[in-house]
Design a protein around this motif. Sequence first.
Motif, PDB file in Angstrom:
ATOM      1  N   SER A 189       0.861  -1.191   0.000  1.00 27.28           N
ATOM      2  CA  SER A 189       0.000   0.000   0.000  1.00 27.28           C
ATOM      3  C   SER A 189       0.893   1.236   0.000  1.00 27.28           C
ATOM      4  CB  SER A 189      -0.884  -0.020   1.262  1.00 27.28           C
ATOM      5  OG  SER A 189      -1.179   1.282   1.705  1.00 27.28           O
ATOM      6  N   THR A 190       0.619   2.153  -0.875  1.00 28.48           N
ATOM      7  CA  THR A 190       1.453   3.368  -0.935  1.00 28.48           C
ATOM      8  C   THR A 190       1.313   4.169   0.367  1.00 28.48           C
ATOM      9  OG1 THR A 190      -0.352   4.467  -2.124  1.00 28.48           O
ATOM     10  CG2 THR A 190       1.463   3.588  -3.465  1.00 28.48           C
ATOM     11  N   ASN A 191       0.134   4.114   0.985  1.00 29.11           N
ATOM     12  CA  ASN A 191      -0.020   4.799   2.280  1.00 29.11           C
ATOM     13  C   ASN A 191       0.871   4.148   3.336  1.00 29.11           C
ATOM     14  OD1 ASN A 191      -2.135   6.499   1.304  1.00 29.11           O
ATOM     15  ND2 ASN A 191      -3.023   6.522   3.352  1.00 29.11           N
ATOM     16  N   GLN A 231      -1.261  -2.432  -6.053  1.00 29.36           N
ATOM     17  CA  GLN A 231      -1.159  -2.598  -4.595  1.00 29.36           C
ATOM     18  C   GLN A 231      -1.674  -3.989  -4.237  1.00 29.36           C
ATOM     19  OE1 GLN A 231      -1.751   1.605  -2.406  1.00 29.36           O
ATOM     20  NE2 GLN A 231      -3.642   0.780  -3.250  1.00 29.36           N
ATOM     21  N   GLY A 256      -4.094  -2.788  -0.670  1.00 26.43           N
ATOM     22  CA  GLY A 256      -4.608  -1.414  -0.643  1.00 26.43           C
ATOM     23  C   GLY A 256      -5.692  -1.295   0.420  1.00 26.43           C
ATOM     24  N   ARG A 257      -5.677  -0.180   1.117  1.00 27.47           N
ATOM     25  CA  ARG A 257      -6.652   0.019   2.207  1.00 27.47           C
ATOM     26  C   ARG A 257      -7.540   1.214   1.926  1.00 27.47           C
ATOM     27  NH1 ARG A 257      -4.721   2.014   6.422  1.00 27.47           N
ATOM     28  NH2 ARG A 257      -2.614   2.471   5.705  1.00 27.47           N
ATOM     29  N   GLY A 258      -8.793   1.067   2.340  1.00 26.96           N
ATOM     30  CA  GLY A 258      -9.714   2.187   2.270  1.00 26.96           C
ATOM     31  C   GLY A 258     -10.019   2.674   3.681  1.00 26.96           C
ATOM     32  N   ARG A 259     -10.978   3.577   3.803  1.00 28.94           N
ATOM     33  CA  ARG A 259     -11.381   4.060   5.121  1.00 28.94           C
ATOM     34  C   ARG A 259     -12.008   2.914   5.886  1.00 28.94           C
ATOM     35  NH1 ARG A 259     -15.393   7.398   4.711  1.00 28.94           N
ATOM     36  NH2 ARG A 259     -15.019   8.319   6.731  1.00 28.94           N
ATOM     37  N   TRP A 293      -9.129  -2.046  -0.407  1.00 32.40           N
ATOM     38  CA  TRP A 293      -9.277  -1.221  -1.612  1.00 32.40           C
ATOM     39  C   TRP A 293      -8.679  -2.002  -2.779  1.00 32.40           C
ATOM     40  CZ3 TRP A 293     -11.897   3.023  -3.040  1.00 32.40           C
ATOM     41  CH2 TRP A 293     -11.559   3.629  -4.240  1.00 32.40           C
ATOM     42  N   LYS A 305     -19.016   5.576  -7.397  1.00 31.11           N
ATOM     43  CA  LYS A 305     -17.723   6.044  -6.884  1.00 31.11           C
ATOM     44  C   LYS A 305     -16.625   5.924  -7.938  1.00 31.11           C
ATOM     45  CE  LYS A 305     -14.840   5.245  -2.817  1.00 31.11           C
ATOM     46  NZ  LYS A 305     -14.943   5.053  -1.371  1.00 31.11           N
ATOM     47  N   GLY A 351     -11.576   7.395  -4.192  1.00 36.37           N
ATOM     48  CA  GLY A 351     -11.645   7.417  -2.732  1.00 36.37           C
ATOM     49  C   GLY A 351     -10.329   7.919  -2.179  1.00 36.37           C
ATOM     50  N   ILE A 352     -10.395   8.490  -0.997  1.00 36.81           N
ATOM     51  CA  ILE A 352      -9.209   9.121  -0.407  1.00 36.81           C
ATOM     52  C   ILE A 352      -9.047   8.653   1.029  1.00 36.81           C
ATOM     53  CG2 ILE A 352      -8.255  11.363   0.303  1.00 36.81           C
ATOM     54  CD1 ILE A 352      -9.957  12.480  -2.151  1.00 36.81           C
TER      55      ILE A 352
HETATM   56  C1  BTN Z   1     -11.799   4.887   0.520  1.00 44.99           C
HETATM   57  O1  BTN Z   1     -12.607   5.260  -0.339  1.00 44.99           O
HETATM   58  O2  BTN Z   1     -12.172   4.194   1.479  1.00 44.99           O
HETATM   59  C2  BTN Z   1     -10.369   5.341   0.410  1.00 44.99           C
HETATM   60  C3  BTN Z   1      -9.603   4.569  -0.609  1.00 44.99           C
HETATM   61  C4  BTN Z   1      -8.157   5.018  -0.698  1.00 44.99           C
HETATM   62  C5  BTN Z   1      -7.337   4.135  -1.613  1.00 44.99           C
HETATM   63  C6  BTN Z   1      -5.967   4.681  -1.835  1.00 44.99           C
HETATM   64  S1  BTN Z   1      -5.112   3.891  -3.150  1.00 44.99           S
HETATM   65  C7  BTN Z   1      -3.620   4.662  -2.701  1.00 44.99           C
HETATM   66  C8  BTN Z   1      -3.570   4.676  -1.187  1.00 44.99           C
HETATM   67  N1  BTN Z   1      -3.027   3.440  -0.673  1.00 44.99           N
HETATM   68  C9  BTN Z   1      -3.903   2.739   0.040  1.00 44.99           C
HETATM   69  O3  BTN Z   1      -3.680   1.643   0.608  1.00 44.99           O
HETATM   70  N2  BTN Z   1      -5.076   3.392   0.078  1.00 44.99           N
HETATM   71  C10 BTN Z   1      -5.010   4.643  -0.645  1.00 44.99           C
END
Ligand code: BTN
Length: 233
Positions: free
Chosen positions: A23-25, A46, A49-52, A57, A108, A111-112
Amino acid sequence: MSGRDFLCAPINYSIYFIDTIDSTNNFLKNNYKAYPDKTALIANKQTAGRGRFDRVWISDDDICFSILFKKFHYNNIIAPLAVALALKDLNVDAGIKWPNDILINNKKVAGILIEDLYSNDFLASVVGIGMNMHDKASFDAIGLTKFTDLSKKEIINSVINHYNFLLELRYDELVKLYKKYSMVIDKKVIYKGQEYTACDITENGHLVLLNENMKLVISSNEIDVKGSLILNK
Ligand code: BTN
């Protein structure tokens, strides 16, 4: 990670590309000390990848990148606005559904995930942006390829350039712009069974709700928008 070749990105950004990462975060959060302010990490793929709310994600040839900021900014307002403005340049009519989902035709597109790092004081903020290039029926997600021929790099470039412009604006200027793209502000909303008007957004990105009895300020962590906040469209 490979070096920068983002010719049109603002000069003061350090931009890195990587093919595959969890995950880039995660990377920027875990390594924030080693990288300067305004470092962007762009991944092709990723694996985690994670979302809120710790949701998964999924990205499959989609846009995933994160930017590290070492100074405080109104990222909760700026990040969704930067995406909305980049989409406007593509003549795509996108709106911000509080706190930071970007929708096209109620589906959608982006997402951020904003993660702030604190000890006692503010240390850094990692702003992760995921944008769908392709539709994903199971997530009710819409992709950008049907609206544009631009490459992922060009779209990211545009978001970063808008971001950089927005960083210079005052809070009141940001709020004015945010309201223009918000699908929630000035709308009736139901929160915990009561009707309110969503009337403002605070410096922290909290939503201000008002009715004849009460004024409430709710944080994006308090509610799951899909759950307890019902928008009257
Ligand atoms: C959401 O809508 O819940 C937020 C999604 C965010 C996804 C981005 S992709 C780049 C960055 N790395 C992650 O693991 N999550 C964010």
